[in-house]
Design an enzyme around this catalytic site. Structure first.
Site, PDB file in Angstrom:
ATOM      1  N   ALA A  47       0.881  -1.258   0.043  1.00  0.00           N
ATOM      2  CA  ALA A  47       0.007  -0.144   0.052  1.00  0.00           C
ATOM      3  C   ALA A  47       0.736   1.259  -0.019  1.00  0.00           C
ATOM      4  O   ALA A  47       0.309   2.422  -0.451  1.00  0.00           O
ATOM      5  CB  ALA A  47      -0.800  -0.108   1.131  1.00  0.00           C
ATOM      6  N   ASN A  76      -6.239   3.420  10.412  1.00  0.00           N
ATOM      7  CA  ASN A  76      -5.439   2.489  10.762  1.00  0.00           C
ATOM      8  C   ASN A  76      -5.344   2.528  12.350  1.00  0.00           C
ATOM      9  O   ASN A  76      -5.034   1.220  12.924  1.00  0.00           O
ATOM     10  CB  ASN A  76      -4.080   2.448  10.257  1.00  0.00           C
ATOM     11  CG  ASN A  76      -3.378   3.644  10.317  1.00  0.00           C
ATOM     12  OD1 ASN A  76      -3.909   4.621   9.652  1.00  0.00           O
ATOM     13  ND2 ASN A  76      -2.201   3.631  11.025  1.00  0.00           N
ATOM     14  N   GLN A  93      -6.850  -0.785   5.326  1.00  0.00           N
ATOM     15  CA  GLN A  93      -7.583  -1.088   6.518  1.00  0.00           C
ATOM     16  C   GLN A  93      -9.074  -1.677   6.222  1.00  0.00           C
ATOM     17  O   GLN A  93      -9.642  -2.411   6.860  1.00  0.00           O
ATOM     18  CB  GLN A  93      -7.778  -0.221   7.509  1.00  0.00           C
ATOM     19  CG  GLN A  93      -6.141   0.065   8.344  1.00  0.00           C
ATOM     20  CD  GLN A  93      -5.442  -1.184   8.882  1.00  0.00           C
ATOM     21  OE1 GLN A  93      -6.113  -2.155   9.216  1.00  0.00           O
ATOM     22  NE2 GLN A  93      -4.089  -0.930   9.115  1.00  0.00           N
ATOM     23  N   SER A 147      -3.360  -3.829   0.227  1.00  0.00           N
ATOM     24  CA  SER A 147      -2.178  -4.386   0.621  1.00  0.00           C
ATOM     25  C   SER A 147      -2.368  -6.065   0.902  1.00  0.00           C
ATOM     26  O   SER A 147      -3.361  -6.319   1.600  1.00  0.00           O
ATOM     27  CB  SER A 147      -1.294  -3.619   1.813  1.00  0.00           C
ATOM     28  OG  SER A 147      -0.271  -4.364   1.932  1.00  0.00           O
ATOM     29  N   HIS A 206      -0.776  -8.015   2.909  1.00  0.00           N
ATOM     30  CA  HIS A 206      -0.543  -8.423   4.348  1.00  0.00           C
ATOM     31  C   HIS A 206      -1.532  -8.129   5.412  1.00  0.00           C
ATOM     32  O   HIS A 206      -1.360  -8.418   6.405  1.00  0.00           O
ATOM     33  CB  HIS A 206       0.903  -8.137   4.813  1.00  0.00           C
ATOM     34  CG  HIS A 206       1.159  -6.780   5.114  1.00  0.00           C
ATOM     35  ND1 HIS A 206       1.314  -6.418   6.463  1.00  0.00           N
ATOM     36  CD2 HIS A 206       1.250  -5.616   4.328  1.00  0.00           C
ATOM     37  CE1 HIS A 206       1.439  -4.997   6.542  1.00  0.00           C
ATOM     38  NE2 HIS A 206       1.551  -4.677   5.140  1.00  0.00           N
ATOM     39  N   THR A 247       9.822  -6.328 -12.870  1.00  0.00           N
ATOM     40  CA  THR A 247       9.312  -7.947 -13.052  1.00  0.00           C
ATOM     41  C   THR A 247       8.236  -8.207 -11.817  1.00  0.00           C
ATOM     42  O   THR A 247       8.426  -8.053 -10.652  1.00  0.00           O
ATOM     43  CB  THR A 247      10.538  -8.643 -13.030  1.00  0.00           C
ATOM     44  OG1 THR A 247      11.374  -8.558 -14.047  1.00  0.00           O
ATOM     45  CG2 THR A 247       9.957 -10.484 -12.822  1.00  0.00           C
ATOM     46  N   CYS A 279       7.199   5.136  19.338  1.00  0.00           N
ATOM     47  CA  CYS A 279       8.768   5.347  19.921  1.00  0.00           C
ATOM     48  C   CYS A 279       9.348   6.176  18.859  1.00  0.00           C
ATOM     49  O   CYS A 279       9.847   5.523  17.593  1.00  0.00           O
ATOM     50  CB  CYS A 279       9.425   4.122  20.255  1.00  0.00           C
ATOM     51  SG  CYS A 279       9.016   3.328  21.788  1.00  0.00           S
TER      52      CYS A 279
END
Ligand code: PMP
Length: 412
Positions: A75, A161, A189, A209, A211, A250, A336
């Site tokens: 994404a 998200n 999402q 996306s 995953h 590719t 963080c």
């Protein structure tokens, strides 16, 4: 069945690959290994056939034509191609000049949208970053008010998200079409979890996306509308002219096969999965809020994805909370960055104060989340929050009825 620890409640970050997806991918590592661009032999033809089959599966889950799907690496790349590609194609002035055109986006977009927009700002475009209200929703009205004569692109995510709130995407798309402006949505999402129809929902460009939908990492897709209007993009990556010149390189045949299979499974199982996960989330939220005081759910209560909750606990220090719930894999409202702990910019944009932002958890459920895991999470979070509060002088004052916000703190 015994619980396997730690439990995974971070499906908004990534999902495990569905074993059915892995099975579909396996032959493409060793047996069907051809380059999909090889036109002169069977190895290439077989790879191409698999890619085109996956393109159909990907198109089906968003109501598109397979010709409207461009393969990418995820994404982040889809967003970059959509935003930079459309801005440069529809720019009102040449590179190096100013006033190249106006773009509308929102302050709580993912960095994969904010950063391309900021780069375009440095390159002569004007960008409006809309601020949401306390419910986190970006409405069509907010977009309407931001429109200018030189607006060339609107990019608003479908579901957030961090807080899972759902923006008014079909309405924003209708507005853009009325004004003749290109509309992109980062639907990373959303797709695979909620019904999507790019035509009825008035979308010109849509990113998602693999995953996040129980497919592999490193593969994504961009929908590019071909009719009413036909959207054109300037390529970001130049090379062999793959994907009709829009994205050279590719093709990741194995990943694409997995992406297609993941879309097919999500489409078939979406409704049942949604209902199941909504019930589990309701149980999670109801039990946490009924067992403890000062439990705040961030973002709009109803306009949210069904499998995610972003929840803050008053009078609790964020880092200690995360350490205390170490058997639950989830995300916190603190990011963080270098040496400091920054509260999430999304929660800040909602007006959530720093303390509550630090003590927030994003718990996102998935295909294999069980009721036992919800029970475990409720127990561990409750135990940790109660323990931390039992050591907090502020909690004592609150319980005595003192209004903490009115205390005048004095240094001696
Ligand atoms: N947009 C949103 C809304 C996301 O949640 C994510 C992943 N966290 C991305 C973009 C980036 O996706 P990818 O990891 O596929 O590059």
């Amino acid at each position: 069945m015994a619980l396997k620890l730690p439990i995974y409640m971070d499906h908004s970050a990534t999902t495990p690959c569905d074993p059915r997806v892995v099975d579909a991918m396996l032959p493409f590592f060793t047996e069907v290994f051809g380059n999909a661009a090889s036109r002169s032999h069977k190895f290439g033809w077989e790879a191409e056939e698999a890619v085109e089959n996956a393109r159909k599966q990907a198109a089906a889950i968003i109501g598109a034509d397979p010709k409207e799907i461009i393969w990418t690496s995820g994404a982040t790349e889809s967003n970059n191609l959509a935003i930079k590609g459309a801005a440069c194609m529809y720019a009102k002035a040449e590179p190096g000049q100013r006033n190249r055109g106006h773009i509308i986006t929102a302050a709580l977009e993912h960095k994969a949208v904010l950063d391309p927009c900021k780069r375009l700002e440095r390159e002569g475009f004007d960008v409006t970053f809309l601020e949401p209200g306390p419910d986190g929703i970006i409405t069509a009205d907010m977009v309407r008010q931001a429109f200018r004569d030189d607006t060339i692109l609107v990019t608003i995510m479908w579901a957030n998200n961090e807080i899972a709130t759902i923006n008014e995407v079909p309405e924003i798309g209708a507005l853009c079409h009325e004004k003749g402006v290109i509309f992109h949505t980062d639907a990373t999402q959303w797709v695979g979890k909620m019904p999507t129809d790019v035509k009825a929902d008035n979308i010109d460009l849509l990113s998602w996306s693999g995953h996040k939908i129980y497919g592999p990492k490193g593969v994504g897709a961009l929908y590019v509308r071909r009719r009413n209007p036909r959207v054109r993009l300037q390529a970001v990556q130049d090379g062999g002219g793959h994907e009709r010149g829009m994205r050279s390189g590719t093709l990741n045949v194995t990943g694409i096969v997995g992406f297609g299979k993941a879309c097919e499974i999500c489409l078939a199982e979406m409704e049942a999965e949604r209902d199941r996960l909504l019930k589990l989330r309701q149980k999670l939220e109801n039990e946490l809020s009924s067992r403890m005081e000062m439990v705040v759910i961030n973002g709009h209560r109803d306009r949210r994805l069904p499998h995610v909750t972003n929840i803050s606990f008053g009078f609790v220090e964020g880092e200690s909370l995360i350490m205390g719930i170490n058997e639950i894999a989830c995300s916190s409202g603190s990011a963080c960055t270098s040496a400091s702990l920054e509260p999430s910019y999304v929660l800040k944009a909602l007006g959530v104060n720093d303390e509550l932002a630090h003590s927030s958890l994003r718990l996102s459920l998935g295909r294999w989340t069980t009721e036992e895991e919800i029970d475990f999470a409720v127990e561990q979070i409750t135990r940790t929050v109660e323990h931390l509060r039992s050591m907090s002088p502020l909690w004592d004052l609150y319980k005595e009825g003192v209004d903490i916000s009115k205390i005048q703190w004095q240094a001696h």
